[in-house]
Write an enzyme that holds these catalytic residues in place. Structure first.
Site, PDB file in Angstrom:
ATOM      1  N   GLY A 306     -57.911 -58.729 -66.637  1.00 13.00           N
ATOM      2  CA  GLY A 306     -58.308 -59.596 -67.477  1.00 13.00           C
ATOM      3  C   GLY A 306     -58.451 -60.956 -67.149  1.00 13.00           C
ATOM      4  N   SER A 307     -58.182 -62.078 -67.815  1.00 15.20           N
ATOM      5  CA  SER A 307     -58.616 -63.298 -67.322  1.00 15.20           C
ATOM      6  C   SER A 307     -57.828 -63.908 -66.103  1.00 15.20           C
ATOM      7  CB  SER A 307     -58.217 -64.241 -68.342  1.00 15.20           C
ATOM      8  OG  SER A 307     -58.899 -64.049 -69.777  1.00 15.20           O
ATOM      9  N   VAL A 308     -56.716 -62.985 -65.810  1.00 17.87           N
ATOM     10  CA  VAL A 308     -55.969 -63.383 -64.444  1.00 17.87           C
ATOM     11  C   VAL A 308     -57.117 -63.298 -63.230  1.00 17.87           C
ATOM     12  CG1 VAL A 308     -54.209 -62.488 -62.787  1.00 17.87           C
ATOM     13  CG2 VAL A 308     -53.598 -62.676 -65.420  1.00 17.87           C
TER      14      VAL A 308
END
Lengths: 594, 208
Positions: A306-308
């Protein structure tokens, strides 16, 4: 006088019968006897020479073999220690009780006598004896005291054997890393498995001449080859920190009602793993109960980050000189990509953000726009520089390198989803490692978990160090650190990650999880993720977390916060890290900010 | 043989004794034959001492040998016994060592088990201890002013306050006069019997 004339007549009487009288020659008789005796002597002597001289050594050896007994001296398996020398696994002496069923006249009585000492029921013992044969284990890995009590019963057909037992004094703490051994002390999981050859010693032997009752004959031949114990393996884990991590995971499990939580703590400067754990794990007391849970999820299971993962997109753009944190871009809340549309997590009118604002607010659309400027080949290069798609080489079995297909095979949508962390997967260890590179001013030190191997003589055996490599320039790393700190500001997605007295940087994420039953993402739930480091002004520790999230209603910035802050503040306190002397700077999120 | 003795043979031992000696000496060296007459002249006759019996002459030698053999046997026996006794002692001692090693192993096991973080946490909770929160930091500036960095918040009191059995042992402050006073020295940990509000800002700089 009268007899005298008759004497000569005797021969005269016998002679006429035609057999001339021949007196035996005594010499000749003697010679014959002598010859016979000599021949006999030669035969006996020859046999003697044969037995004593020619075959002598063989018979002597055979006779000695009858008396000689060889006992194997077991070599103690090496210990596994944490970084401070606390034992996580070591070996103690134990005993096995065995039965020779053929020698047991009354299995019932024997079972009844032995059962209470072994903590088994008489029926269980009788079942084992009923198997028959000449050898069957009744119980293993017993305390020597118990074995002595059993032997004191002097039951026929019951015997005792020396063996070793592996002790895990920290019980479940670090169990996934340490692993376990089978009943013959062969490592089956974790470091016990990957370092089995190092931990296993070389058995010695004792050869002695045995007297009538089995005792050694004093002053007789004896030779003793001492066993060489296995080497000791010292991990980089900190036992107490590991406990805190596992407790944080247990709390997350309880609070969220989910089973899957993974967490890795790295030292920023050395890349050493200070703690790693994942749930569900196996029960340390009974490791074989659920066979599919025997691994270490933080190195074996992959998640979509995800956004990581957006951090890498920004790292590529910054390092290529395409943007600065101040670069402004106008971002709508959705964007058409081949075959689909991506949108931000919340609806908004087009906003003119700075690059920092796009990252800190975690705009998918802004990230994809940026990724298109970077280009797929560049993005691919940076993803691989940060170690994605390749195993880190940590000294643990069954490590996964995540799934990052070669760039030419990226589908149209993957080109646009990988920048914000969908369509790519990685282990939580890899996730921690890529943030370690940012926190370490752009130098990635592949994570390692073995601090040293100490030989049986106490000497430290050299271990090949992990090769550090520069991933981005120090300037890019500094800009990234600044932008990631904005994430934990009030306007960012992770204000809950802040820790009093310290500046914290990191990136939150919420990823759709592919449905394990197949058929895309529908019904698969979510991963809430966070990767961050502290203190942001002088990073010391990196933590990466992923928590399963059934409905996706809350993002990683909220869900992962308790685990992150509790473990990170423990770390900072426990290691005496001085509080950040400075306040976080003012961040410019949008074009309107000063 | 004939039973008639030769008359000349009887005196022979007496008269021929020197001759015999001479003869025997010649056997040894021919050169002495010539000197025979001279030696006959000097030869004096003495009464031979009563011949000691062979057995009597060998007696001391036999005694010495017997003594040596006896001594040897006794020494051997003593040595053998000593070796056997030593081997028993050694066996007993090595059994002692084994026992002590097992005991040591047992004690180490107990220590290791008690040192394990889980056990420590349980023991601490049993004593009524709770994990500390984030501490505050007192920064002393060069001009002497102080500043508190970080929020020191008192740790939350655990939900279940099962009084640990060992806690009542320290003597409670005497009922008279101790009501408003802090415990002397301030060493006493939070007294579980004290119903004071846990949120009482006893900690410095409780800014939350």
């Amino acid at each position: 006088m009268t007899a005298a004339p008759r004497r000569p007549s005797r021969p005269a009487r016998s002679r006429p019968r035609g057999r001339p009288l021949r007196l035996s020659d005594p010499h000749r008789r003697m010679r014959v006897a002598l010859t016979v005796v000599l021949v006999l002597l030669v035969v006996v002597g020859g046999r003697l020479v044969q037995l004593q001289g020619l075959d002598g050594p063989r018979y002597a050896t055979a006779a000695e073999q009858l008396r000689l007994t060889t006992i194997e001296l077991q070599a103690a398996r090496g210990a596994i220690l944490d970084r401070n020398g606390n034992p996580l696994a070591y070996t103690v002496q134990a005993r096995a009780i065995f039965a020779d069923p053929e020698m047991i006249a009354s299995p019932g009585r024997t079972a009844l006598a032995v059962a209470p000492l072994l903590g088994l029921t008489p029926d269980e013992i009788q079942e084992k004896i009923a198997v028959g044969g000449r050898f069957v284990y009744l119980d293993r890995a017993l305390d020597p005291e118990i074995a002595q009590q059993v032997m004191d019963l002097r039951l026929p057909g019951i015997g005792v054997l020396d063996e070793q037992r592996r002790e895990y004094p920290a019980t479940s703490t670090a169990a996934q890393v340490v692993g376990f051994v089978d009943s013959d002390n062969i490592g089956l999981a974790g470091v016990e498995d990957s370092f089995n050859d190092v931990l296993t010693g070389t058995p010695g032997e004792l050869v002695y001449e045995r007297g009538q009752y089995g005792l050694p004959i004093p002053a007789a031949t004896q030779s003793r080859t001492e066993a060489v114990p296995g080497s000791t393996v010292r991990l980089t884990l900190d036992q107490d920190l590991q406990y805190q991590v596992e407790r944080a995971i247990a709390v997350a499990n309880d609070e969220r009602g989910v089973s899957t939580v993974q967490m890795v703590v790295l030292d920023t400067r050395t890349g050493q793993v200070l703690a790693m754990a994942g749930s569900p794990g196996y029960d340390a007391a009974n490791p074989g109960a659920v066979p599919e849970l025997l691994g270490n999820p933080t190195v074996s299971n992959v998640i979509e980050p995800g956004s990581v993962n957006k951090m890498i997109t920004f790292a590529a753009a910054l390092d290529r000189g395409l943007i600065t944190p101040e670069t402004e871009m106008t971002v709508p809340d959705h964007l058409a990509i081949p075959g689909s549309t991506i949108s931000d997590a919340w609806g908004h009118a087009p906003v003119t953000w700075t690059a920092l604002g796009v990252l800190a607010e975690s705009s998918n659309v802004g990230t994809v726009m940026l990724a298109r400027r970077v280009g797929a080949p560049s993005l691919d290069e940076y993803l691989r520089r940060f170690g994605l798609g390749t195993a880190t080489g940590i000294e643990l079995p069954a490590e996964s390198g995540g799934i990052l297909p070669p760039m030419p095979e990226w589908s149209g949508s993957q080109t646009d989803t990988i920048p914000f962390g969908q369509g790519i997967s990685m282990t939580v260890l890899q996730m921690a490692s890529m943030y370690q590179a940012v926190a370490n001013d752009g130098v990635l030190v592949p994570p390692r978990i073995i601090e040293q191997v100490i030989g049986p003589d106490g000497g430290v055996l050299p271990q090949a160090p992990a090769e550090a490599r520069r991933v981005v320039s120090p300037e890019t790393a500094a800009e990234l650190q600044h932008m990631l700190e904005a994430v934990t500001s009030d306007e960012g997605t992770g204000p809950l990650m802040r820790i009093d007295g310290y500046r914290v940087a990191g990136k939150t994420g919420t990823a759709q999880r592919p449905n394990p039953d197949g058929g895309g993402y529908a019904g698969g739930g979510y991963w809430a993720t966070f990767a961050g480091f502290a203190p942001a002004d002088d990073p010391r520790y990196v933590i990466a977390i992923s928590i399963e999230q059934p409905d996706g209603s809350q993002h990683g910035g909220i869900i992962a916060a308790p685990a992150f802050t509790s473990v990170m503040s423990y770390l900072l306190q426990d290691n005496g890290v001085t509080p950040s002397g400075t306040q976080a700077p003012e961040f410019r999120f949008t074009a309107d900010d000063e | 043989m004939s039973a008639i003795p030769a008359p000349s043979t009887l005196p022979a031992p007496r008269t021929a004794a020197p001759g015999t000696r001479r003869r025997t000496s010649t056997v040894g060296g021919r050169s002495r034959v010539g000197s025979g007459p001279r030696s006959t002249r000097t030869l004096t006759l003495t009464v031979a001492p009563a011949a000691t019996p062979l057995a009597a002459r060998r007696a001391p030698f036999v005694a010495v040998v017997l003594l040596l053999v006896g001594l040897g046997l006794v020494t051997l026996l003593v040595l053998n016994t000593a070796i056997a006794a030593d081997s028993f002692t050694r066996r007993a001692l090595s059994q002692d060592i084994d026992q002590l090693q097992l005991r040591e192993q047992q004690l180490q096991l107990e220590v290791a088990a008690a040192q394990a973080p889980t056990a420590l946490a349980r023991a601490a909770a049993g004593q009524g201890m709770i994990p500390a929160g984030q501490p505050g930091f007192l920064v002393i500036h060069p001009d002497g002013t102080t500043e508190i960095v970080g929020g020191a918040t008192p740790a939350a009191r655990p939900a279940s306050r099962s009084a640990p059995p060992r806690q009542p042992q320290p003597p409670a402050p005497p009922p008279g006069g101790a009501q408003g006073d802090p415990p002397p020295g301030g060493q006493q940990p939070a007294d579980p019997a004290d119903p004071a509000d846990p949120a009482d800002p006893a900690a410095p700089g409780g800014t939350g």
